[in-house]
Scaffold this active site. Structure first.
Site, PDB file in Angstrom:
ATOM      1  N   HIS A  84       0.837  -1.203   0.000  1.00  0.00           N
ATOM      2  CA  HIS A  84       0.000   0.000   0.000  1.00  0.00           C
ATOM      3  C   HIS A  84       0.874   1.256   0.000  1.00  0.00           C
ATOM      4  CE1 HIS A  84      -2.913  -2.818   2.121  1.00  0.00           C
ATOM      5  NE2 HIS A  84      -3.599  -2.409   1.085  1.00  0.00           N
ATOM      6  N   LYS A  97      -1.682  -6.926  -8.184  1.00  0.00           N
ATOM      7  CA  LYS A  97      -1.964  -8.235  -7.589  1.00  0.00           C
ATOM      8  C   LYS A  97      -3.414  -8.614  -7.885  1.00  0.00           C
ATOM      9  CE  LYS A  97      -2.653  -9.151  -3.151  1.00  0.00           C
ATOM     10  NZ  LYS A  97      -3.928  -9.916  -3.139  1.00  0.00           N
ATOM     11  N   SER A 136       0.006  -8.939   0.856  1.00  0.00           N
ATOM     12  CA  SER A 136      -1.447  -8.912   1.000  1.00  0.00           C
ATOM     13  C   SER A 136      -1.780  -8.804   2.480  1.00  0.00           C
ATOM     14  CB  SER A 136      -2.027 -10.229   0.454  1.00  0.00           C
ATOM     15  OG  SER A 136      -3.335 -10.428   0.938  1.00  0.00           O
TER      16      SER A 136
END
Ligand code: PAF
Length: 280
Positions: free
Chosen positions: A36, A149, A185
């Site tokens: 992120h 992703k 993730s």
């Protein structure tokens, strides 16, 4: 960094800034990680203002257990965001964002929604379409950043923006990986030690598939990947697909001039992991 917990407070705060300022937006479901932060750094480079939303969107979960257990770490997320250039954090409640009517709208995305994740996660892309459209209406970003992703999600959001003529530029960013290759993730934190150790096998298999794809047919590569997972004791393959990068349609035969990607979804215990790679 200003934290806004309601739609109205974010709108009020942005009204003053919007004029003559470009807005870079990173929608997230929180439990922030380096992946992120890499999107935020991209946004920082090209925009005057950076907005990050943190909202675990209930309508995109087909699995109640996954929704319940999805990591919620707002305090830690805010600390991480202090370390990068984030001007506004938007962390609304579900009732605020859905105006007390927590439902998704129905979308068609030119068939993109039927492939892969669409087959296995009922209603998932209706949920994603609903929340992203709503967030774009609130934030009105100049640019919005999404990781590759979730490559299918990225293509679907490009389609959403085109269909509804939303004046936001969608920027896809490369997959950010752990040192051992596992795609970052938020769900990785829920892996057991054994499953965490096994998970890099997903990317290793994709890398090997890419090498094989240079000289072997799509169906041979497909068989090879399935065989690798059959032999694996702690990972269960849900799907491997070789698909056209633009249409996301599965291919059985390569065509000159077309671009392809390999996509995997696999379970490590109860945790579902996805990853993909450009094959040519
Ligand atoms: O990719 C995600 O984290 C989510 O699907 C998104 C885009 C924030 C929508 O809830």
């Amino acid at each position: 960094m200003l934290v806004c917990l309601t739609t109205q407070s974010l709108k009020n705060a942005l009204i003053k800034k919007r004029k003559n300022h470009s807005i870079g937006f990173i929608p997230t479901m929180g439990a922030l990680h380096e992946g992120h932060l890499s999107l935020i750094k991209e946004a920082e480079k090209a925009n005057d203002i950076v907005v990050v939303s943190i909202f675990v969107n209930p309508t995109q979960f087909d699995n109640k257990e996954d929704l319940k257990k999805y990591p919620r770490t707002l305090t830690q997320d805010k600390k991480l965001l202090e370390q990068v250039k984030c001007d506004f954090v938007f962390a609304p409640s579900a009732n605020d964002i859905y105006k007390n009517n927590i439902h998704s709208s129905k979308f068609t995305f030119g068939g993109l929604e039927h492939a892969m994740e669409g087959k296995f996660r009922d209603g998932h892309f209706d949920g994603v379409g609903t929340i992203v459209k709503r967030l774009f209406e609130i934030v009105e970003p100049t640019n919005a950043y999404f990781g590759e992703k979730d490559f299918q999600q990225l293509q679907i959001i490009k389609k959403l923006v085109a269909s509804f003529k939303i004046p936001t530029n969608i920027v896809g960013c490369e997959i950010y990986r752990e040192e051992d290759g596992l795609a970052m993730s938020s769900r990785n934190t829920r892996l057991t030690k054994t499953h965490r150790a096994a998970a890099p096998f997903i990317y290793k298999t994709l890398q090997e598939a890419k090498i094989r794809f240079e000289t072997e047919s799509a169906s041979r590569v497909d068989t090879w990947v399935h065989e690798q997972f059959e032999k694996h004791v702690s990972l269960d393959l849900e799907y491997f697909e070789i698909a056209n990068t633009n249409t996301l349609k599965t291919i059985s035969r390569k065509r000159k001039g077309s671009k392809y990607r390999g996509f995997i979804a696999a379970f490590a215990g109860k945790i579902r992991l996805i990853d993909n790679i450009a094959l040519n």
